[in-house]
Scaffold this motif. Structure first.
Motif, PDB file in Angstrom:
ATOM      1  N   LYS A   1       0.810  -1.219   0.000  1.00  0.00           N
ATOM      2  CA  LYS A   1       0.000   0.000   0.000  1.00  0.00           C
ATOM      3  C   LYS A   1       0.843   1.269   0.000  1.00  0.00           C
ATOM      4  CE  LYS A   1      -3.869  -2.065   2.528  1.00  0.00           C
ATOM      5  NZ  LYS A   1      -4.630  -2.051   3.780  1.00  0.00           N
ATOM      6  N   LYS A   2       1.854   1.296   0.874  1.00  0.00           N
ATOM      7  CA  LYS A   2       2.679   2.501   0.951  1.00  0.00           C
ATOM      8  C   LYS A   2       3.502   2.671  -0.333  1.00  0.00           C
ATOM      9  CE  LYS A   2       2.159   4.209   5.292  1.00  0.00           C
ATOM     10  NZ  LYS A   2       3.129   4.085   6.370  1.00  0.00           N
ATOM     11  N   ALA A   3       4.019   1.573  -0.870  1.00  0.00           N
ATOM     12  CA  ALA A   3       4.783   1.667  -2.122  1.00  0.00           C
ATOM     13  C   ALA A   3       3.905   2.223  -3.247  1.00  0.00           C
ATOM     14  CB  ALA A   3       5.346   0.298  -2.505  1.00  0.00           C
ATOM     15  N   MET A   4       2.665   1.761  -3.312  1.00  0.00           N
ATOM     16  CA  MET A   4       1.738   2.251  -4.329  1.00  0.00           C
ATOM     17  C   MET A   4       1.450   3.741  -4.124  1.00  0.00           C
ATOM     18  SD  MET A   4      -2.107   0.887  -5.267  1.00  0.00           S
ATOM     19  CE  MET A   4      -1.511  -0.775  -5.494  1.00  0.00           C
ATOM     20  N   LEU A   5       1.235   4.135  -2.862  1.00  0.00           N
ATOM     21  CA  LEU A   5       0.952   5.533  -2.550  1.00  0.00           C
ATOM     22  C   LEU A   5       2.121   6.440  -2.936  1.00  0.00           C
ATOM     23  CD1 LEU A   5      -0.752   7.755  -1.104  1.00  0.00           C
ATOM     24  CD2 LEU A   5       0.430   7.081   0.999  1.00  0.00           C
ATOM     25  N   TYR A   6       3.334   6.051  -2.557  1.00  0.00           N
ATOM     26  CA  TYR A   6       4.501   6.891  -2.833  1.00  0.00           C
ATOM     27  C   TYR A   6       4.835   6.924  -4.328  1.00  0.00           C
ATOM     28  CZ  TYR A   6       5.108   6.820   2.240  1.00  0.00           C
ATOM     29  OH  TYR A   6       4.925   6.954   3.594  1.00  0.00           O
ATOM     30  N   ALA A   7       4.616   5.815  -5.021  1.00  0.00           N
ATOM     31  CA  ALA A   7       4.811   5.812  -6.477  1.00  0.00           C
ATOM     32  C   ALA A   7       3.811   6.738  -7.155  1.00  0.00           C
ATOM     33  CB  ALA A   7       4.694   4.390  -7.031  1.00  0.00           C
ATOM     34  N   ARG A   8       2.544   6.684  -6.713  1.00  0.00           N
ATOM     35  CA  ARG A   8       1.515   7.551  -7.283  1.00  0.00           C
ATOM     36  C   ARG A   8       1.826   9.023  -7.035  1.00  0.00           C
ATOM     37  NH1 ARG A   8      -2.897   5.223  -5.127  1.00  0.00           N
ATOM     38  NH2 ARG A   8      -3.215   6.793  -3.525  1.00  0.00           N
ATOM     39  N   ALA A   9       2.494   9.307  -5.903  1.00  0.00           N
ATOM     40  CA  ALA A   9       2.892  10.684  -5.589  1.00  0.00           C
ATOM     41  C   ALA A   9       4.177  11.079  -6.305  1.00  0.00           C
ATOM     42  CB  ALA A   9       3.078  10.840  -4.087  1.00  0.00           C
ATOM     43  N   ASP A  10       4.728  10.180  -7.103  1.00  0.00           N
ATOM     44  CA  ASP A  10       5.928  10.418  -7.913  1.00  0.00           C
ATOM     45  C   ASP A  10       7.166  10.700  -7.063  1.00  0.00           C
ATOM     46  OD1 ASP A  10       7.004  10.325 -10.473  1.00  0.00           O
ATOM     47  OD2 ASP A  10       6.922  12.498 -10.714  1.00  0.00           O
ATOM     48  N   ILE A  11       7.247  10.067  -5.912  1.00  0.00           N
ATOM     49  CA  ILE A  11       8.440  10.180  -5.080  1.00  0.00           C
ATOM     50  C   ILE A  11       9.507   9.288  -5.710  1.00  0.00           C
ATOM     51  CG2 ILE A  11       9.388   9.636  -2.806  1.00  0.00           C
ATOM     52  CD1 ILE A  11       6.571  10.520  -1.725  1.00  0.00           C
ATOM     53  N   PRO A  12      10.664   9.864  -6.049  1.00  0.00           N
ATOM     54  CA  PRO A  12      11.626   9.137  -6.884  1.00  0.00           C
ATOM     55  C   PRO A  12      12.248   7.904  -6.247  1.00  0.00           C
ATOM     56  CG  PRO A  12      12.534  11.253  -6.183  1.00  0.00           C
ATOM     57  CD  PRO A  12      11.090  11.238  -5.782  1.00  0.00           C
ATOM     58  N   GLU A  13      12.330   7.899  -4.910  1.00  0.00           N
ATOM     59  CA  GLU A  13      12.997   6.779  -4.257  1.00  0.00           C
ATOM     60  C   GLU A  13      12.322   6.496  -2.916  1.00  0.00           C
ATOM     61  OE1 GLU A  13      17.564   5.245  -3.750  1.00  0.00           O
ATOM     62  OE2 GLU A  13      17.229   7.409  -3.770  1.00  0.00           O
ATOM     63  N   TYR A  14      12.081   5.219  -2.652  1.00  0.00           N
ATOM     64  CA  TYR A  14      11.402   4.773  -1.427  1.00  0.00           C
ATOM     65  C   TYR A  14      12.163   3.576  -0.883  1.00  0.00           C
ATOM     66  CZ  TYR A  14       7.737   2.410   1.344  1.00  0.00           C
ATOM     67  OH  TYR A  14       7.028   1.771   2.330  1.00  0.00           O
ATOM     68  N   TRP A  15      12.546   3.649   0.408  1.00  0.00           N
ATOM     69  CA  TRP A  15      13.255   2.553   1.044  1.00  0.00           C
ATOM     70  C   TRP A  15      12.410   1.986   2.182  1.00  0.00           C
ATOM     71  CZ3 TRP A  15      18.913   4.631   2.103  1.00  0.00           C
ATOM     72  CH2 TRP A  15      19.533   4.906   0.877  1.00  0.00           C
ATOM     73  N   VAL A  16      12.455   0.675   2.336  1.00  0.00           N
ATOM     74  CA  VAL A  16      11.849   0.013   3.482  1.00  0.00           C
ATOM     75  C   VAL A  16      12.965  -0.703   4.235  1.00  0.00           C
ATOM     76  CG1 VAL A  16      10.218  -1.731   4.294  1.00  0.00           C
ATOM     77  CG2 VAL A  16       9.629  -0.301   2.313  1.00  0.00           C
TER      78      VAL A  16
END
Length: 198
Positions: free
Chosen positions: A131-146
């Motif tokens: 869910k969070k990955a989908m949300l951050y991708a939709r917001a066009d955040i270039p990089e997301y780390w877990v």
């Protein structure tokens, strides 16, 4: 789209749909004390209760920001466990957000300012990877780390693909302790996975 809701007496209300909160409504509700005493965040219009933070999570939330601030250097700031506004219906509270520019912000941290979002994850791992990955991708955040505290790994997400139906990151990589990674917006700096978690 019509949604059917099951009532307590077993009957269905046709045409009913769940209420979706906007970011503005969420902050107004918080201002009058609606969420007092609870840790919550707004995801796609739903108010989600956040679980308690464990010891390993605390350690990472202290150590990881130092490693990232060192890697990014001048011109960037690190926001820790603060809201990230993603209008119109989301205000998650990621563990870390690296933003370009000054901390002297009016209106809080927004998705447009974020160059890296980090979630430190154990009990919320499934949602953070989906869910969070989908949300951050939709917001066009270039990089997301877990930061995966269960497997002691770092899961990196890059190249957001945006669509209304299914946003996602095209490049996902798992790194183990002993490995290093250069953030997209700090390509000359290496961050050691071991500096992000115990």
């Amino acid at each position: 789209m019509a949604v059917a809701i099951q009532t307590t007496v077993g009957k269905t209300i046709s045409g009913a749909r769940p209420w979706r909160w906007s970011v503005e409504q969420y902050y107004k509700a918080g201002a009058v004390g609606l969420f007092e005493g609870g840790r919550v965040e707004l995801l796609d219009g739903e108010i989600i209760e956040m679980p308690p933070i464990g010891d390993d999570h605390v350690a990472s939330s202290i150590g990881a920001p130092h490693a990232l601030l060192k890697a990014f250097g001048d011109g960037f700031e690190v926001s820790v466990q603060n809201p990230l506004k993603i209008p119109p219906t989301s205000a998650p509270e990621p563990d870390i957000v690296v933003i370009r520019g000054s901390w002297r912000l009016s209106g809080g941290v927004t998705a447009e300012q974020a160059v890296l979002v980090v979630e430190i994850s154990d009990s919320t791992l499934h949602d953070d990877l989906t869910k969070k990955a989908m949300l951050y991708a939709r917001a066009d955040i270039p990089e997301y780390w877990v930061i995966d505290l269960l497997k002691r790994e770092l899961v990196t997400h890059r190249q957001p693909i945006r669509s209304e139906a299914n946003s996602y990151y095209a490049q996902v990589q798992r790194l183990k302790k002993g490995e290093k990674i250069a953030p997209l917006h700090a390509p000359d700096s290496l961050v050691a996975v071991s500096d992000l978690m115990l």
